[in-house]
Structure formats: C-alpha cells, structure tokens
Motif scaffolding. Structure first.
Motif, PDB file in Angstrom:
ATOM      1  N   TYR A   1      23.895 -36.417  15.119  1.00  0.00           N
ATOM      2  CA  TYR A   1      22.755 -35.497  15.117  1.00  0.00           C
ATOM      3  C   TYR A   1      22.441 -35.003  13.702  1.00  0.00           C
ATOM      4  O   TYR A   1      21.920 -33.901  13.530  1.00  0.00           O
ATOM      5  CB  TYR A   1      23.045 -34.292  16.018  1.00  0.00           C
ATOM      6  N   CYS A   2      22.797 -35.775  12.679  1.00  0.00           N
ATOM      7  CA  CYS A   2      22.589 -35.383  11.273  1.00  0.00           C
ATOM      8  C   CYS A   2      21.246 -34.667  11.099  1.00  0.00           C
ATOM      9  O   CYS A   2      20.194 -35.207  11.444  1.00  0.00           O
ATOM     10  CB  CYS A   2      22.637 -36.616  10.372  1.00  0.00           C
ATOM     11  N   ASP A   3      21.295 -33.434  10.581  1.00  0.00           N
ATOM     12  CA  ASP A   3      20.084 -32.610  10.450  1.00  0.00           C
ATOM     13  C   ASP A   3      19.044 -33.245   9.527  1.00  0.00           C
ATOM     14  O   ASP A   3      17.859 -32.950   9.613  1.00  0.00           O
ATOM     15  CB  ASP A   3      20.433 -31.213   9.905  1.00  0.00           C
ATOM     16  N   ARG A   4      19.521 -34.055   8.604  1.00  0.00           N
ATOM     17  CA  ARG A   4      18.601 -34.699   7.661  1.00  0.00           C
ATOM     18  C   ARG A   4      18.134 -36.062   8.158  1.00  0.00           C
ATOM     19  O   ARG A   4      17.456 -36.791   7.418  1.00  0.00           O
ATOM     20  CB  ARG A   4      19.287 -34.853   6.306  1.00  0.00           C
TER      21      ARG A   4
ATOM     22  N   SER B   1      26.594 -41.085   7.271  1.00  0.00           N
ATOM     23  CA  SER B   1      25.620 -40.010   7.499  1.00  0.00           C
ATOM     24  C   SER B   1      25.577 -39.195   6.211  1.00  0.00           C
ATOM     25  O   SER B   1      26.288 -39.513   5.263  1.00  0.00           O
ATOM     26  CB  SER B   1      26.034 -39.138   8.687  1.00  0.00           C
ATOM     27  N   CYS B   2      24.778 -38.109   6.191  1.00  0.00           N
ATOM     28  CA  CYS B   2      24.671 -37.345   4.935  1.00  0.00           C
ATOM     29  C   CYS B   2      25.986 -36.659   4.588  1.00  0.00           C
ATOM     30  O   CYS B   2      26.296 -36.443   3.434  1.00  0.00           O
ATOM     31  CB  CYS B   2      23.513 -36.350   5.009  1.00  0.00           C
ATOM     32  N   ARG B   3      26.751 -36.287   5.616  1.00  0.00           N
ATOM     33  CA  ARG B   3      28.084 -35.668   5.485  1.00  0.00           C
ATOM     34  C   ARG B   3      28.058 -34.244   4.919  1.00  0.00           C
ATOM     35  O   ARG B   3      29.104 -33.671   4.618  1.00  0.00           O
ATOM     36  CB  ARG B   3      29.031 -36.520   4.631  1.00  0.00           C
ATOM     37  N   GLU B   4      26.866 -33.676   4.727  1.00  0.00           N
ATOM     38  CA  GLU B   4      26.764 -32.346   4.120  1.00  0.00           C
ATOM     39  C   GLU B   4      26.075 -31.319   5.005  1.00  0.00           C
ATOM     40  O   GLU B   4      26.292 -30.126   4.831  1.00  0.00           O
ATOM     41  CB  GLU B   4      25.973 -32.448   2.796  1.00  0.00           C
ATOM     42  N   CYS B   5      25.220 -31.752   5.902  1.00  0.00           N
ATOM     43  CA  CYS B   5      24.463 -30.796   6.721  1.00  0.00           C
ATOM     44  C   CYS B   5      25.387 -30.149   7.753  1.00  0.00           C
ATOM     45  O   CYS B   5      26.537 -30.555   7.921  1.00  0.00           O
ATOM     46  CB  CYS B   5      23.302 -31.504   7.408  1.00  0.00           C
ATOM     47  N   ASN B   6      24.876 -29.161   8.472  1.00  0.00           N
ATOM     48  CA  ASN B   6      25.693 -28.467   9.470  1.00  0.00           C
ATOM     49  C   ASN B   6      26.222 -29.424  10.541  1.00  0.00           C
ATOM     50  O   ASN B   6      27.402 -29.384  10.883  1.00  0.00           O
ATOM     51  CB  ASN B   6      24.880 -27.357  10.141  1.00  0.00           C
ATOM     52  N   SER B   7      25.357 -30.273  11.064  1.00  0.00           N
ATOM     53  CA  SER B   7      25.803 -31.187  12.121  1.00  0.00           C
ATOM     54  C   SER B   7      26.914 -32.110  11.609  1.00  0.00           C
ATOM     55  O   SER B   7      27.923 -32.305  12.284  1.00  0.00           O
ATOM     56  CB  SER B   7      24.628 -32.023  12.644  1.00  0.00           C
ATOM     57  N   CYS B   8      26.714 -32.672  10.428  1.00  0.00           N
ATOM     58  CA  CYS B   8      27.725 -33.591   9.886  1.00  0.00           C
ATOM     59  C   CYS B   8      29.039 -32.852   9.648  1.00  0.00           C
ATOM     60  O   CYS B   8      30.113 -33.349   9.985  1.00  0.00           O
ATOM     61  CB  CYS B   8      27.240 -34.236   8.591  1.00  0.00           C
ATOM     62  N   ARG B   9      28.957 -31.636   9.087  1.00  0.00           N
ATOM     63  CA  ARG B   9      30.196 -30.906   8.796  1.00  0.00           C
ATOM     64  C   ARG B   9      30.888 -30.455  10.080  1.00  0.00           C
ATOM     65  O   ARG B   9      32.096 -30.283  10.109  1.00  0.00           O
ATOM     66  CB  ARG B   9      29.912 -29.716   7.868  1.00  0.00           C
TER      67      ARG B   9
HETATM   68 ZN   LIG Z   1      23.958 -34.773   8.005  1.00  0.00          ZN
END
Ligand SMILES: [Zn+2]
Ligand SMILES: [Zn+2]
Length: 348
Positions: free
Chosen positions: A107-110, A93-101
């Motif tokens: 639910y990755c925001d991106r 996943s992106c690992r940086e957005c709020n959901s990932c963190r």
């Molecule tokens: Zn994400």
C-alpha cells in the motif's frame, strides 16, 4: 549481467513462448535465486492479455516463486547460498512512507511498489517474473521458506496464500466466529484452509455441486450452493466475516445481507466491472464492505512460518512450462485443483 531463460508474452494476443533475457548483476544487498517452482496466478493471465491495461512486453509473468539461493551480495544478512527462498508479488517499494515503514509495502503511499513483473524498477528497467530459471531480488523482499513443506505446494502461498491470510488476520477471524468463503479456486481454497486453522466455523459458497466433497476435505464445516437464492436467504444475519474471492461479476448484496451486525465482507477478487451495492443492507446492521491486497513482507513471512508450523500448503497440479498456454485455458475453465505450479526443471 546475469543470463536468464524463461517464457514470455510478446504481445497481448500471442501465446507465451521461450525467451532469453538478462537480469542485473547481484548487488551488495541482492540475492540470486535459482527458481524451482512458480505458481500460476489468475492475474498472470489478466496481465498477459492486457486486460487491466498498461501491460509491458515482452512480459515474463509469475509472482509465486520458490527456489534455492545461488549467490548473495556482500551485505546480505538473511540468506546464504543453498537456503530455500521465496519471492511474492513485490520486489521493491519507496521504503520511506508510513505504509512502507509499517510493513505494508503493498500500500506504498507514494505508489512506488515495484511489482515482480509487468512493472518498472527504480532505474526504469522492466521487471521480469518467475516463469524463468532465476531471479535477482533485494533481500528485503525475499522470504525464508521452511524445508519442512513440499516446495511446489508452497509457491502459491506467496500470492494466493497471503492474499487470504492477511484479511483474515486483519479483521481478527478466530474461534467462535462464523466465516463465509465465496468461491473455491486458487484463493478460495487457501481462505478455507486458513479460516479453518484459525478456529472459525467455515461455510463455503460455490456454484459447483461437484466441489462439495472437496470443500469439506479442505476444511469447510458446511457447503452452500449459490445457484438457489433460497439457500442464501436462509442464512441472513449469520456471518461475522465473509471473504469474497470471485473475480467474475456477481451479486454482492446477497452476501452483505448474510453478515451479522458489525460484520465485515472483504473483496479479494476483482471483477472487471463495478458492482451495484445497496445502502440499506450496510446501514441496517452497521455492516461494512472492504477490500484487501496481498500482504506486506513481514506478514508474508509470518504466514509462511505459520504454514510451516501448521503444515498448510496449497493443493497444486504441476505443469511443465511448455504446457503453460494449455494451463491458462484450463485455469479459465476452473479446471484445476486448485493451483497450477510450473516445475522449472522442465525449462532445461
Ligand atoms: Zn512507500
Ligand atoms: Zn497472484
């Protein structure tokens, strides 16, 4: 590149067949897993047949993967060769957005959740799933699997298990609560086991009289046959929580009416067509209707650890990979108790 062998769909009409392909080399943070078992999820069939659109072919399905670690990259900390390991529905996943963190990578925001198959990795290459002899995955998305449990029966926990565990936890299902489980299939039988283990009073809703005894064995305190609407009307206002696992079209309003004040009904099955929802049953009683998708990596590990502690696994029927197309036919007819799992030893 690492040579892989498995079963793939070449297009949306053809049956699955033998397929050779390559996976990326084991990078510094990667784990190479020799797959021993892979569960067969209803969503495999939907995607193989392109019923949700956008399918990528050739497609190697499978996101209920368990096996043994064969090799790890230089920077891998969680695993060593020989460990049992699992991979579920996501591999990145992106690992940086709020959901990932916050550990909710599904639910990755991106919208950059990389699914285990029928998806594209960050470099654009297609991902291939677990109907194969091995998989390479970043350790951040690999789960630890306890040797205490029957490994074949652990596989479905990676999708059917977490999909039901996560909403029951999120909405705080526990002792003193009445919980309804709609549908007794791959998802439903896990919802039943978890709701029972969490201490709730559990009612199983099913269309099949033949499943009553089984539902009781799996943890239901009572079974309600849904073909007779009078059975549902009697239970108006009864439930704190209802989890709906049915992916065939059905009437949601009859279930919403069975919620208590402030009760929640959560959908984890996805019928193809929208279903009408009446406003009054929601308004009168401040009831809510929600949905939930699998669970994050952290919660999936929590679920696996909980299952090891409580000795919870899926009820499975093993199949050789050569019979996967027959297994699909039977799955469509609900003729499996309650999850097919491919024995990858058959692949050799
Ligand atoms: Zn994400
Ligand atoms: Zn699944």
């Amino acid at each position: 590149m690492i040579k892989s062998h498995g079963y793939a769909a070449r297009d949306k009409q053809s049956p699955l067949g033998s397929f050779d392909f390559e996976r990326r080399e084991v990078g510094p943070k990667d784990v190479l897993i020799d797959i021993q078992f892979c569960g067969v999820c209803h969503s495999d069939l939907h995607q193989v047949r392109d019923e949700w659109g956008g399918s990528i072919y050739p497609m190697v399905p499978g996101h209920e993967i368990v096996g043994r670690v064969a090799k790890v990259g230089a920077q891998v900390k969680k695993f060593k060769a020989g460990d049992l390991a699992g991979v579920g529905c996501m591999v990145d996943s992106c690992r940086e957005c709020n959901s990932c963190r916050e550990g909710e990578e599904q639910y990755c925001d991106r919208g950059q959740t990389v699914l285990t198959y029928n998806s594209r990795a960050k470099d654009g290459s297609p991902t291939y799933g677990g109907y194969s002899n091995n998989i390479v995955c970043d350790e951040a998305f690999v789960l630890k699997v306890s040797p205490k449990l029957n490994l074949a029966a652990v596989a479905p926990l990676l999708c059917a298990g977490i999909t039901t565990y996560s909403p029951l936890r999120h909405w705080g299902v526990g002792e003193g609560q009445r919980v309804g489980v709609v549908g007794l299939g791959g998802l439903g039988h896990m919802a039943l086991k978890f709701a029972h283990a969490f201490g709730a009073h559990v009612t199983q809703f099913t269309t099949s009289p033949g499943k009553e005894q089984d539902a009781i064995r799996l943890g239901a305190h009572e079974v309600v046959l849904t073909r007779d609407p009078a059975n549902l009307a009697k239970l108006a206002g009864s439930f704190h929580f209802i989890i709906d696992t049915v992916s065939a079209p059905h009437d949601l309003n009859a279930y919403i009416t069975m919620l208590r004040r402030n009760g929640h009904m959560v959908l984890v099955g996805a019928p193809e067509k929208p279903a009408p929802v009446a406003a009054f049953p929601l308004i009168m009683g401040r009831r809510s209707l929600a949905g939930s998708a699998i669970g994050g990596v952290r919660e999936t590990q929590e679920m696996l650890d909980y299952c090891a502690e409580k000795n919870i696994v899926s009820d499975v029927e093993l199949t050789p990979i050569q019979k996967i197309n027959q297994a699909y036919e039977r799955m469509v007819r609900n003729d499996v108790k309650y999850r097919f799992v491919i024995d990858m030893a058959s692949l050799k």
